[in-house]
Write an enzyme that holds these catalytic residues in place. Structure first.
Site, mmCIF file in Angstrom:
data_model
loop_
_atom_site.group_PDB
_atom_site.id
_atom_site.type_symbol
_atom_site.label_atom_id
_atom_site.label_comp_id
_atom_site.label_asym_id
_atom_site.label_seq_id
_atom_site.Cartn_x
_atom_site.Cartn_y
_atom_site.Cartn_z
ATOM 1 N N ASP A 46 107.059 70.142 -13.894
ATOM 2 C CA ASP A 46 107.810 68.997 -13.360
ATOM 3 C C ASP A 46 108.303 69.307 -11.948
ATOM 4 O O ASP A 46 108.869 68.443 -11.272
ATOM 5 C CB ASP A 46 108.954 68.565 -14.294
ATOM 6 N N SER A 47 108.019 70.519 -11.463
ATOM 7 C CA SER A 47 108.245 70.826 -10.045
ATOM 8 C C SER A 47 107.410 69.879 -9.172
ATOM 9 O O SER A 47 107.634 69.799 -7.965
ATOM 10 C CB SER A 47 107.885 72.288 -9.736
ATOM 11 N N ASP A 85 104.475 69.972 -18.917
ATOM 12 C CA ASP A 85 105.895 70.331 -18.803
ATOM 13 C C ASP A 85 106.742 69.107 -19.155
ATOM 14 O O ASP A 85 106.611 68.063 -18.516
ATOM 15 C CB ASP A 85 106.164 70.762 -17.352
ATOM 16 N N LYS A 115 105.596 72.795 -22.541
ATOM 17 C CA LYS A 115 106.700 73.714 -22.215
ATOM 18 C C LYS A 115 107.970 72.896 -22.119
ATOM 19 O O LYS A 115 107.945 71.757 -21.650
ATOM 20 C CB LYS A 115 106.413 74.408 -20.877
ATOM 21 N N GLU A 117 112.469 73.466 -21.418
ATOM 22 C CA GLU A 117 113.474 74.410 -20.919
ATOM 23 C C GLU A 117 114.630 74.567 -21.891
ATOM 24 O O GLU A 117 115.156 73.577 -22.412
ATOM 25 C CB GLU A 117 114.021 73.913 -19.573
ATOM 26 N N GLU A 184 112.385 82.948 -16.182
ATOM 27 C CA GLU A 184 112.453 82.659 -14.741
ATOM 28 C C GLU A 184 113.670 83.320 -14.101
ATOM 29 O O GLU A 184 114.807 83.180 -14.586
ATOM 30 C CB GLU A 184 112.507 81.138 -14.508
HETATM 31 O O1 KIV Z 1 108.069 72.820 -13.188
HETATM 32 C C1 KIV Z 1 107.708 73.975 -12.967
HETATM 33 O O2 KIV Z 1 106.845 74.254 -12.137
HETATM 34 C C2 KIV Z 1 108.349 75.016 -13.744
HETATM 35 C C3 KIV Z 1 108.358 76.371 -13.138
HETATM 36 C C4 KIV Z 1 109.501 76.459 -12.179
HETATM 37 C C5 KIV Z 1 108.435 77.410 -14.159
HETATM 38 O O3 KIV Z 1 108.893 74.752 -14.774
#
Ligand code: KIV
Length: 282
Positions: A46-47, A85, A115, A117, A184
């Site tokens: 989600d970056s 994500d 994934k 968090e 992280e």
């Molecule tokens: O969104 C992303 O790229 C991530 C990384 C910072 C691990 O979750």
């Protein structure tokens, strides 16, 4: 062409001490280049909110954004393990909401796992998603979606008290059934302890050595300019190369240098025939 990794391969790699290399990818060309290079896995993080959509953080990113980028990455990397994500707001409300959105990644975007968090506080979400038959990678330490609570994008686990929380999160993620975990921005000493303590593979982004490494593709190729975390090693300066290409193009267009004869389609009938045609329109 390399065979797509499975969870079994990742476990075998951990046992054999073989490192897993992965990056984030958000679009078709990056996915294609990464697969051609032999990348083990790709995270559609989600970056993407920051590095491709220009937001200042990840909070505004929607499920629709994530699904659409995952689909593009899948088209570019059909033979690579792809991680979807879960964006902020897609799993915070309930276990049911988390399962429904994890299912969307698998059905609509053909991802191999998801994934999310958090550790202790989202243990029931991880359990619910794995119970639904969807592989999960946990994500602990610096968790960007809760950077507000963490006091910003700050390294975690640097004090004993804070490290205790990170260890508890790692144990909670494994206990809930995740097949691996991403740590992280924590000190390498803590990552080493967690890697020894857990049975599942432990991967790092800015957390030192363990079973494998992740970097944000836009950071490592020098494309994202707003800021560069301490843990990023730059392997290229794409922004510079790209900006210089645009500058040269502008110059050549203004000077009439581009397009030269090499960059046009030539007529296939004699010019006299074309002149007759043009006269018809006079
Ligand atoms: O969104 C992303 O790229 C991530 C990384 C910072 C691990 O979750």
């Amino acid at each position: 062409m390399a065979k797509k990794k499975s969870i079994l391969d990742l476990v075998k790699m951990k046992k054999a001490g073989e490192q897993v290399a992965w990056i984030t990818a958000y679009d078709y060309p990056t996915a294609m280049f990464a697969e051609a290079a032999g990348m083990d896995m790709l995270l559609v993080g989600d970056s993407l909110g920051m590095v491709t959509l220009g937001y200042s953080g990840t909070i505004p990113v929607t499920m629709e954004d994530c699904i659409s980028h995952c689909q593009a990455v899948r088209r570019g990397a059909p033979n690579t393990w792809i991680i979807g994500d879960m964006p902020f707001g897609s799993y915070q409300s309930s276990d049911e909401q988390a399962v429904d959105n994890a299912v969307r990644f698998m059905k609509e975007a053909d991802t191999d796992c998801i994934k999310l968090e958090g550790g202790v506080r989202i243990q029931s979400r991880i359990r619910a998603i794995t119970d639904a038959g969807i592989p999960v990678i946990g994500h602990i330490g610096l968790t960007p979606q809760s950077s507000g609570q963490l006091g910003g994008f700050k390294a975690q686990g640097r004090t004993v008290e804070n490290a205790r929380g990170v260890i508890e999160d790692a144990l909670a993620v494994q206990e809930a059934g995740a097949f691996s975990i991403l740590v992280e921005a924590v000190p390498p000493e803590l990552t080493e302890f967690i890697t020894k303590k857990l049975d599942i593979p432990v991967y790092s982004i800015g957390a030192g050595a363990c079973d494998g490494q992740l970097l944000i593709s836009s950071d490592m190729v020098g494309k994202f300019q707003a800021f560069t975390p301490k843990f990023v090693k730059k392997y290229a300066e794409v922004a510079e190369v790209e900006t210089n290409a645009y500058k040269q193009y502008i110059k050549e267009v203004k000077e009439g240098v581009f397009p030269s004869d090499d960059y046009v389609y030539h007529i296939t009938d004699p010019i006299e025939e074309f002149e007759k045609l043009f006269k018809e329109f006079d």
